[in-house]
Motif scaffolding. Structure first.
Motif, PDB file in Angstrom:
ATOM      1  N   MET A  23     -82.918  -2.804 -11.881  1.00 20.81           N
ATOM      2  CA  MET A  23     -81.536  -2.465 -11.571  1.00 20.81           C
ATOM      3  C   MET A  23     -80.680  -3.732 -11.579  1.00 20.81           C
ATOM      4  O   MET A  23     -81.080  -4.766 -11.097  1.00 20.81           O
ATOM      5  N   THR A  24     -79.499  -3.610 -12.132  1.00 18.22           N
ATOM      6  CA  THR A  24     -78.643  -4.779 -12.276  1.00 18.22           C
ATOM      7  C   THR A  24     -77.348  -4.582 -11.505  1.00 18.22           C
ATOM      8  O   THR A  24     -76.785  -3.502 -11.509  1.00 18.22           O
ATOM      9  N   ALA A  25     -76.916  -5.646 -10.859  1.00 15.55           N
ATOM     10  CA  ALA A  25     -75.659  -5.578 -10.119  1.00 15.55           C
ATOM     11  C   ALA A  25     -74.493  -5.568 -11.084  1.00 15.55           C
ATOM     12  O   ALA A  25     -74.537  -6.198 -12.141  1.00 15.55           O
ATOM     13  N   GLU A  26     -73.469  -4.853 -10.696  1.00 11.71           N
ATOM     14  CA  GLU A  26     -72.252  -4.848 -11.487  1.00 11.71           C
ATOM     15  C   GLU A  26     -71.317  -5.864 -10.861  1.00 11.71           C
ATOM     16  O   GLU A  26     -71.033  -5.806  -9.668  1.00 11.71           O
ATOM     17  N   VAL A  27     -70.864  -6.825 -11.659  1.00 15.47           N
ATOM     18  CA  VAL A  27     -69.994  -7.848 -11.090  1.00 15.47           C
ATOM     19  C   VAL A  27     -68.836  -8.147 -12.046  1.00 15.47           C
ATOM     20  O   VAL A  27     -69.036  -8.300 -13.248  1.00 15.47           O
ATOM     21  N   ASP A  28     -67.641  -8.169 -11.499  1.00 13.03           N
ATOM     22  CA  ASP A  28     -66.445  -8.440 -12.305  1.00 13.03           C
ATOM     23  C   ASP A  28     -66.391  -9.902 -12.726  1.00 13.03           C
ATOM     24  O   ASP A  28     -66.880 -10.774 -12.024  1.00 13.03           O
ATOM     25  N   ASP A  29     -65.730 -10.149 -13.837  1.00 13.64           N
ATOM     26  CA  ASP A  29     -65.629 -11.505 -14.374  1.00 13.64           C
ATOM     27  C   ASP A  29     -64.839 -12.454 -13.481  1.00 13.64           C
ATOM     28  O   ASP A  29     -65.050 -13.655 -13.516  1.00 13.64           O
ATOM     29  N   GLY A  30     -63.920 -11.917 -12.683  1.00 13.78           N
ATOM     30  CA  GLY A  30     -63.012 -12.757 -11.906  1.00 13.78           C
ATOM     31  C   GLY A  30     -63.666 -13.642 -10.867  1.00 13.78           C
ATOM     32  O   GLY A  30     -62.996 -14.463 -10.248  1.00 13.78           O
ATOM     33  N   PHE A  31     -64.963 -13.530 -10.663  1.00 13.11           N
ATOM     34  CA  PHE A  31     -65.586 -14.266  -9.566  1.00 13.11           C
ATOM     35  C   PHE A  31     -65.480 -15.782  -9.689  1.00 13.11           C
ATOM     36  O   PHE A  31     -65.527 -16.487  -8.695  1.00 13.11           O
ATOM     37  N   PHE A  32     -65.305 -16.291 -10.901  1.00 13.45           N
ATOM     38  CA  PHE A  32     -65.241 -17.749 -11.061  1.00 13.45           C
ATOM     39  C   PHE A  32     -64.073 -18.353 -10.277  1.00 13.45           C
ATOM     40  O   PHE A  32     -64.107 -19.521  -9.900  1.00 13.45           O
ATOM     41  N   GLN A  33     -63.060 -17.526 -10.002  1.00  5.83           N
ATOM     42  CA  GLN A  33     -61.903 -18.028  -9.245  1.00  5.83           C
ATOM     43  C   GLN A  33     -62.252 -18.408  -7.808  1.00  5.83           C
ATOM     44  O   GLN A  33     -61.494 -19.102  -7.144  1.00  5.83           O
ATOM     45  N   LEU A  34     -63.379 -17.907  -7.335  1.00  6.83           N
ATOM     46  CA  LEU A  34     -63.788 -18.203  -5.959  1.00  6.83           C
ATOM     47  C   LEU A  34     -64.290 -19.631  -5.808  1.00  6.83           C
ATOM     48  O   LEU A  34     -64.393 -20.150  -4.701  1.00  6.83           O
ATOM     49  N   PHE A  35     -64.608 -20.243  -6.936  1.00 11.72           N
ATOM     50  CA  PHE A  35     -65.293 -21.535  -6.895  1.00 11.72           C
ATOM     51  C   PHE A  35     -64.382 -22.689  -7.297  1.00 11.72           C
ATOM     52  O   PHE A  35     -63.512 -22.527  -8.151  1.00 11.72           O
ATOM     53  N   GLU A  36     -64.653 -23.844  -6.682  1.00 15.10           N
ATOM     54  CA  GLU A  36     -64.063 -25.069  -7.213  1.00 15.10           C
ATOM     55  C   GLU A  36     -64.649 -25.265  -8.603  1.00 15.10           C
ATOM     56  O   GLU A  36     -65.834 -25.001  -8.827  1.00 15.10           O
ATOM     57  N   ARG A  37     -63.827 -25.751  -9.500  1.00 15.82           N
ATOM     58  CA  ARG A  37     -64.243 -25.894 -10.901  1.00 15.82           C
ATOM     59  C   ARG A  37     -65.568 -26.666 -11.040  1.00 15.82           C
ATOM     60  O   ARG A  37     -66.487 -26.233 -11.708  1.00 15.82           O
ATOM     61  N   ARG A  38     -65.661 -27.801 -10.355  1.00 20.71           N
ATOM     62  CA  ARG A  38     -66.865 -28.637 -10.540  1.00 20.71           C
ATOM     63  C   ARG A  38     -68.112 -27.939  -9.975  1.00 20.71           C
ATOM     64  O   ARG A  38     -69.225 -28.123 -10.463  1.00 20.71           O
ATOM     65  N   ILE A  39     -67.913 -27.114  -8.949  1.00 21.25           N
ATOM     66  CA  ILE A  39     -69.032 -26.370  -8.371  1.00 21.25           C
ATOM     67  C   ILE A  39     -69.499 -25.299  -9.362  1.00 21.25           C
ATOM     68  O   ILE A  39     -70.698 -25.107  -9.583  1.00 21.25           O
ATOM     69  N   PHE A  40     -68.546 -24.639  -9.968  1.00 19.35           N
ATOM     70  CA  PHE A  40     -68.888 -23.584 -10.923  1.00 19.35           C
ATOM     71  C   PHE A  40     -69.679 -24.144 -12.106  1.00 19.35           C
ATOM     72  O   PHE A  40     -70.665 -23.552 -12.543  1.00 19.35           O
ATOM     73  N   VAL A  41     -69.237 -25.308 -12.583  1.00 15.93           N
ATOM     74  CA  VAL A  41     -69.924 -25.953 -13.708  1.00 15.93           C
ATOM     75  C   VAL A  41     -71.376 -26.275 -13.333  1.00 15.93           C
ATOM     76  O   VAL A  41     -72.302 -26.078 -14.132  1.00 15.93           O
ATOM     77  N   ARG A  42     -71.581 -26.715 -12.105  1.00 16.10           N
ATOM     78  CA  ARG A  42     -72.960 -27.009 -11.674  1.00 16.10           C
ATOM     79  C   ARG A  42     -73.775 -25.723 -11.534  1.00 16.10           C
ATOM     80  O   ARG A  42     -74.978 -25.707 -11.806  1.00 16.10           O
ATOM     81  N   GLY A  43     -73.110 -24.668 -11.140  1.00 15.10           N
ATOM     82  CA  GLY A  43     -73.794 -23.369 -11.079  1.00 15.10           C
ATOM     83  C   GLY A  43     -74.254 -22.914 -12.453  1.00 15.10           C
ATOM     84  O   GLY A  43     -75.360 -22.397 -12.614  1.00 15.10           O
TER      85      GLY A  43
END
Ligand SMILES: [Zn+2]
Length: 108
Positions: free
Chosen positions: A1-21
């Protein structure tokens, strides 16, 4: 089973944190998330240590997240949470692609 997740979640993160993710995801450090309660997903991200990540989703939106790393104690959205959300988005995409393929095979 796969979670459904909207694309907008990247806005929750600081840019540099997202890149490391993204780097964590690319390196295959995320275990497949499992739903442990209604709307609550759990997994482990392997870094210097094993980090336990919990993410609460509702209708594809991220409601809250928790991780056992130090950064997450100050700011909820750490690179491990980013890596898990990217994992969810990518596996969802793969699933949709596969079902698309099946439909087009059927049409041929
Ligand atoms: Zn973390």
């Amino acid at each position: 089973m796969t979670a459904e997740v909207d694309d907008g979640f990247f806005q929750l993160f600081e840019r540099r944190i997202f890149v490391r993710g993204e780097a964590y995801y690319d390196a295959g450090k995320v275990d497949p998330p499992v739903m442990i309660a209604e709307n609550l997903w759990h997994t482990v991200v392997r870094g210097n240590d094993d980090y336990q990540v919990d993410i609460r989703l509702r209708h594809g939106k991220v409601i809250s997240a928790a991780c056992t790393c130090q950064y997450s104690q100050r700011a909820m959205y750490c690179k491990h949470v980013a890596a898990v959300l990217i994992f969810m988005r990518e596996s969802r995409r793969r699933e949709l692609d596969e079902s698309q393929d099946q439909v087009s095979e059927f049409l041929i």
